[in-house]
Motif scaffolding. Structure first.
Motif, PDB file in Angstrom:
ATOM      1  N   VAL A  46       0.849  -1.188   0.000  1.00  8.69           N
ATOM      2  CA  VAL A  46       0.000   0.000   0.000  1.00  8.69           C
ATOM      3  C   VAL A  46       0.887   1.240   0.000  1.00  8.69           C
ATOM      4  N   GLN A  47       0.496   2.218  -0.788  1.00  2.30           N
ATOM      5  CA  GLN A  47       1.157   3.521  -0.796  1.00  2.30           C
ATOM      6  C   GLN A  47       0.115   4.545  -0.376  1.00  2.30           C
ATOM      7  N   TRP A  48       0.374   5.267   0.703  1.00  3.99           N
ATOM      8  CA  TRP A  48      -0.580   6.243   1.212  1.00  3.99           C
ATOM      9  C   TRP A  48       0.052   7.622   1.111  1.00  3.99           C
ATOM     10  N   MET A  49      -0.540   8.483   0.300  1.00  2.00           N
ATOM     11  CA  MET A  49       0.000   9.819   0.115  1.00  2.00           C
ATOM     12  C   MET A  49      -1.061  10.856   0.478  1.00  2.00           C
ATOM     13  N   THR A  50      -0.698  11.754   1.381  1.00  2.00           N
ATOM     14  CA  THR A  50      -1.550  12.895   1.695  1.00  2.00           C
ATOM     15  C   THR A  50      -0.962  14.088   0.965  1.00  2.00           C
ATOM     16  N   ALA A  51      -1.687  14.584  -0.032  1.00  2.00           N
ATOM     17  CA  ALA A  51      -1.191  15.721  -0.804  1.00  2.00           C
ATOM     18  C   ALA A  51      -1.242  17.001   0.022  1.00  2.00           C
ATOM     19  N   GLY A  52      -2.255  17.126   0.882  1.00  2.00           N
ATOM     20  CA  GLY A  52      -2.366  18.319   1.712  1.00  2.00           C
ATOM     21  C   GLY A  52      -2.334  19.589   0.878  1.00  2.00           C
ATOM     22  N   ARG A  53      -1.439  20.508   1.240  1.00  2.00           N
ATOM     23  CA  ARG A  53      -1.402  21.801   0.539  1.00  2.00           C
ATOM     24  C   ARG A  53      -0.809  21.702  -0.856  1.00  2.00           C
ATOM     25  N   GLY A  54      -0.321  20.527  -1.220  1.00  2.00           N
ATOM     26  CA  GLY A  54       0.086  20.326  -2.596  1.00  2.00           C
ATOM     27  C   GLY A  54       1.428  19.653  -2.779  1.00  2.00           C
ATOM     28  N   VAL A  55       1.467  18.734  -3.715  1.00  2.00           N
ATOM     29  CA  VAL A  55       2.706  18.095  -4.158  1.00  2.00           C
ATOM     30  C   VAL A  55       2.601  17.863  -5.661  1.00  2.00           C
ATOM     31  N   ILE A  56       3.749  17.768  -6.269  1.00  2.00           N
ATOM     32  CA  ILE A  56       3.851  17.289  -7.644  1.00  2.00           C
ATOM     33  C   ILE A  56       4.427  15.889  -7.510  1.00  2.00           C
ATOM     34  N   HIS A  57       3.784  14.903  -8.105  1.00  2.00           N
ATOM     35  CA  HIS A  57       4.328  13.550  -7.984  1.00  2.00           C
ATOM     36  C   HIS A  57       4.182  12.790  -9.286  1.00  2.00           C
ATOM     37  N   SER A  58       4.899  11.680  -9.342  1.00  2.00           N
ATOM     38  CA  SER A  58       4.810  10.785 -10.501  1.00  2.00           C
ATOM     39  C   SER A  58       4.659   9.364  -9.991  1.00  2.00           C
ATOM     40  N   GLU A  59       3.993   8.558 -10.801  1.00  2.00           N
ATOM     41  CA  GLU A  59       3.813   7.133 -10.488  1.00  2.00           C
ATOM     42  C   GLU A  59       4.185   6.345 -11.734  1.00  2.00           C
ATOM     43  N   THR A  60       5.039   5.348 -11.547  1.00  2.00           N
ATOM     44  CA  THR A  60       5.481   4.530 -12.663  1.00  2.00           C
ATOM     45  C   THR A  60       5.172   3.070 -12.356  1.00  2.00           C
ATOM     46  N   PRO A  61       4.226   2.473 -13.093  1.00  2.00           N
ATOM     47  CA  PRO A  61       3.898   1.064 -12.868  1.00  2.00           C
ATOM     48  C   PRO A  61       4.948   0.145 -13.478  1.00  2.00           C
ATOM     49  N   GLU A  62       5.110  -1.012 -12.844  1.00  2.00           N
ATOM     50  CA  GLU A  62       6.036  -2.031 -13.334  1.00  2.00           C
ATOM     51  C   GLU A  62       5.357  -3.390 -13.205  1.00  2.00           C
ATOM     52  N   GLN A  63       5.425  -4.187 -14.258  1.00  2.00           N
ATOM     53  CA  GLN A  63       4.837  -5.522 -14.189  1.00  2.00           C
ATOM     54  C   GLN A  63       5.679  -6.434 -13.305  1.00  2.00           C
ATOM     55  N   ASN A  64       5.037  -7.447 -12.773  1.00  2.00           N
ATOM     56  CA  ASN A  64       5.716  -8.505 -12.026  1.00  2.00           C
ATOM     57  C   ASN A  64       5.243  -9.818 -12.617  1.00  2.00           C
TER      58      ASN A  64
END
Length: 146
Positions: A46-64
């Motif tokens: 699980v990845q839990w992210m609270t953006a709150g007042r703001g973030v710039i983020h990236s997510e990169t999926p990878e197969q298994n």
């Protein structure tokens, strides 16, 4: 099932005022954000992210082993918390509490179920997030707050 549908990932993009909860059934998801958080979750994690007042983020999926499956929920923060400091946590699949009741396997991601506290507790939103594996004909009852 088709990696061309997702393998390019989700390059830098903004979030503000809510939380994202990514739950990986199969595969991996790599995260990086402008608050300096970075992580990689895999099967059952699980990845839990609270953006709150703001973030710039990236997510990169990878197969298994050729597989990629998961969920991402967006949880709105109460007005008083929308401008809070960003927060981030990765939870490995082995860290998610699990129990069995009447043949049903329950993974407690957030909140609590039948006396088992989840991997994450969030005071502002008090989420209950369970992964239930029910065999045919099985029943599961979960008390919910009013």
């Amino acid at each position: 099932d088709n990696p061309d549908d997702y393998i390019a990932g989700f390059p830098d993009h903004p979030h503000r005022g809510f939380e994202t909860i990514t739950y990986m059934l199969n595969g991996r998801m790599r995260h990086r954000d402008s608050a300096g958080h970075e992580g990689l979750i895999s099967d059952g994690g699980v990845q839990w992210m609270t953006a709150g007042r703001g973030v710039i983020h990236s997510e990169t999926p990878e197969q298994n082993a050729g597989r990629m499956a998961g969920f991402q929920l967006w949880l709105t923060l109460p007005a008083r918390d929308k401008m809070r400091e960003p927060w981030y946590r990765d939870i490995a699949g082995a860290e998610v509490p699990e129990f069995e009741r009447d043949g049903v396997t329950v993974r407690v991601i957030a909140g609590a179920s039948h006396g088992v506290a989840g991997a994450v507790q969030r005071d502002a939103t008090e989420p209950l997030y369970l992964d239930l594996q029910l065999p045919a004909g099985a029943r599961f009852e979960q008390p919910l707050p009013a």
